[in-house]
Scaffold this active site. Structure first.
Site, mmCIF file in Angstrom:
data_model
loop_
_atom_site.group_PDB
_atom_site.id
_atom_site.type_symbol
_atom_site.label_atom_id
_atom_site.label_comp_id
_atom_site.label_asym_id
_atom_site.label_seq_id
_atom_site.Cartn_x
_atom_site.Cartn_y
_atom_site.Cartn_z
ATOM 1 N NE ARG A 1 1.206 -11.104 1.374
ATOM 2 C CZ ARG A 1 1.870 -10.068 1.889
ATOM 3 N NH1 ARG A 1 1.211 -9.039 2.374
ATOM 4 N NH2 ARG A 1 3.187 -10.055 1.893
ATOM 5 C CG HIS B 1 -5.264 -8.575 1.506
ATOM 6 N ND1 HIS B 1 -4.729 -9.322 2.530
ATOM 7 C CD2 HIS B 1 -4.818 -7.310 1.701
ATOM 8 C CE1 HIS B 1 -4.014 -8.555 3.315
ATOM 9 N NE2 HIS B 1 -4.048 -7.328 2.847
ATOM 10 C CE1 TYR C 1 -4.875 -5.023 5.745
ATOM 11 C CE2 TYR C 1 -6.580 -3.481 6.417
ATOM 12 C CZ TYR C 1 -5.255 -3.774 6.214
ATOM 13 O OH TYR C 1 -4.309 -2.823 6.501
ATOM 14 N NE ARG D 1 9.397 -4.090 6.070
ATOM 15 C CZ ARG D 1 9.302 -4.540 7.331
ATOM 16 N NH1 ARG D 1 9.006 -3.702 8.313
ATOM 17 N NH2 ARG D 1 9.508 -5.816 7.605
ATOM 18 C CD GLN E 1 -3.295 -7.833 -1.276
ATOM 19 O OE1 GLN E 1 -3.178 -6.618 -1.023
ATOM 20 N NE2 GLN E 1 -2.809 -8.765 -0.466
ATOM 21 C CB THR F 1 -0.899 -0.039 1.254
ATOM 22 O OG1 THR F 1 -1.822 -1.110 1.085
ATOM 23 C CG2 THR F 1 -1.661 1.259 1.426
HETATM 24 C C1 LIG Z 1 -3.002 -4.065 1.059
HETATM 25 O O1 LIG Z 1 -2.665 -4.954 2.044
HETATM 26 C C2 LIG Z 1 -2.297 -4.557 3.281
HETATM 27 O O2 LIG Z 1 -2.105 -5.427 4.101
HETATM 28 C C3 LIG Z 1 -2.162 -3.123 3.530
HETATM 29 C C4 LIG Z 1 -1.561 -2.662 4.661
HETATM 30 C C5 LIG Z 1 -0.975 -3.513 5.609
HETATM 31 N N1 LIG Z 1 -0.510 -4.155 6.398
HETATM 32 C C6 LIG Z 1 -1.514 -1.252 4.917
HETATM 33 C C7 LIG Z 1 -0.306 -0.618 4.942
HETATM 34 C C8 LIG Z 1 -0.259 0.743 5.162
HETATM 35 C C9 LIG Z 1 -1.416 1.462 5.387
HETATM 36 F F1 LIG Z 1 -1.347 2.803 5.631
HETATM 37 C C10 LIG Z 1 -2.632 0.817 5.374
HETATM 38 C C11 LIG Z 1 -2.676 -0.541 5.145
#
Ligand SMILES: COC(=O)/C=C(\C#N)c1ccc(F)cc1
Length: 397
Positions: free
Chosen positions: A243, A191, A196, A348, A114, A37
């Site tokens: 995932r 995802h 989430y 990262r 995703q 993200t």
């Molecule tokens: C899109 O999949 C994720 O898992 C997103 C995040 C995580 N962990 C995420 C990373 C930074 C943000 F500001 C919000 C969600």
């Protein structure tokens, strides 16, 4: 600047650079760019950034035969709740995605969007503004007290989905997947990680339902398996990945401390393998390692040292993508890729090294990343990280 006190190891002579087929994709290396993200989509409309996104994905797909999974993209407005994350439900969004997919394919690489639904991790006031519910598996089990007070202040209390609404989400996943495939994507990733919506159904910490979608290991697996079955029916199993973060605590999930949580994942993955043995094998299962229980923590912080994802190999016999602070552990990567079906995601450090594939192959120093530019509306910290040769000419050391 380059990362200090880190000794890279060239991995080009390991299995990491041996071709592997994932779905229809003939990958030339087993390095995967995982969903990251970046919060640079346009509001309103959750549209991928028209000025920077194609350049960002172009820079990271230059090494032909590399697999990229996009940042999480919402399947519908109701699945959203962050203004600067992209979606894959509208034609305006797909116009931008088509140009991104085209560029990645021109580089000889592959791209898998995703599919994301936030559930209780969304901002309730953002959803309220747009006349949308604040959804999860159950009423009123908030991610944290801050989210609870936000929901109460804006009068958008957390709502446990009805069965009709669950069916609508499944339709939205299908609509989103069809949008992606007809726009040229190589497949889609579901995802089901990081706290989430799907994770909120899997985890007993957030799912207290009394109907067939809660109350037992089988019932908490129902939502994800229904989505998988309908998606496979629609786009083919070779175009679907998934995932999980079995040890994740991000978004107030159980993590490894709950002694029954691995039984939950064994069951789900076992049901996916049963389907695979009947001819419906997913392209891959993508796992976040216990080394990273919260992606907001710096490398080395928050690792769960009491477990591993190795048990999954005895259940799932297809491709496995593993993610979680591997860039700083090339010696672990060298070991893990001895397994013929393992791919390694670098998150990262793919943000800060557009040419990560080359750097990992040659064992080159890595650009440090700037966390404070991960999620801001700026080109800085997005497309301005130098390749290794550019870094040298900038005098980096
Ligand atoms: C899109 O999949 C994720 O898992 C997103 C995040 C995580 N962990 C995420 C990373 C930074 C943000 F500001 C919000 C969600």
């Amino acid at each position: 600047a380059f990362v200090e006190d880190f000794t890279p190891i060239p991995l080009e002579d390991t299995n990491l650079f041996k071709p592997i087929r994932v779905g229809d994709c003939m990958l030339r290396n087993r390095i995967v760019m995982p969903p990251l993200t970046r919060m640079r989509a346009h509001y309103p409309g959750n549209i991928p950034n028209r000025f920077w996104a194609r350049k960002y994905y172009d820079q990271r797909s230059k090494s032909p035969g590399t697999m990229i999974i996009t940042e999480g993209a919402f399947i519908s407005p109701q699945a959203g709740g962050y203004d600067n994350a992209p979606g894959v439900w509208s034609s305006e969004q797909m116009t931008e995605w088509k140009s991104i997919f085209k560029k990645v394919h021109e580089n000889g690489s592959y791209i898998w969007p995703q599919l994301w639904a936030l559930g209780r991790a969304a901002y309730p006031e953002v959803l309220k503004r747009d006349g949308l519910r604040f959804d999860s598996a159950s009423d009123g089990i908030y991610m944290d007290t801050e989210m609870e007070s936000k929901a109460k202040n804006c009068k958008n209390l957390q709502h446990g989905l009805t069965k009709v609404e669950i069916k609508q989400y499944i339709k939205d996943y299908i609509h989103a997947a069809k949008n992606c495939m007809s726009s040229g994507a190589d497949g889609i990733e579901l995802h089901a990680a990081n706290g989430y919506l799907i994770n909120q159904f899997i985890d007993p910490i957030s799912n207290k339902r009394k109907d067939e979608y809660g109350g037992s290991i089988e019932n908490r697996a129902r939502f994800i398996l229904e989505i998988v079955d309908d998606l496979v029916q629609e786009v083919g199993s070779e175009h679907v990945g998934i995932r999980f973060s079995p040890y994740g605590t991000f978004g107030t999930m159980s993590g490894g401390e709950n002694p029954t949580i691995m039984a939950q994942y064994c069951y789900i993955i076992g049901k996916l393998e049963e389907r695979a043995q009947k001819g419906k094998r997913l392209a891959y299962i993508h796992l976040v390692e216990p080394r990273v229980t919260n992606p907001f923590l710096t490398e080395g912080q928050g690792a769960y040292s009491e477990g591993s994802n190795d048990f999954i190999y005895s259940i799932w016999k297809g491709n496995i993508i593993r993610a979680g602070n591997f860039a700083l552990h090339p010696e672990i990567v060298e070991e893990l890729v001895k397994d013929e079906r393992t791919l390694i995601a670098y998150g990262r450090y793919f943000i800060s090294n557009p040419d990560l594939v080359t750097r990992v192959a040659k064992g080159l120093p890595l650009n440090r990343y700037e966390r404070d530019k991960f999620y801001v509306m700026s080109e800085e910290g997005y497309t301005d990280y130098p390749t290794y040769t550019e870094a040298l000419s900038l005098g980096w050391s």
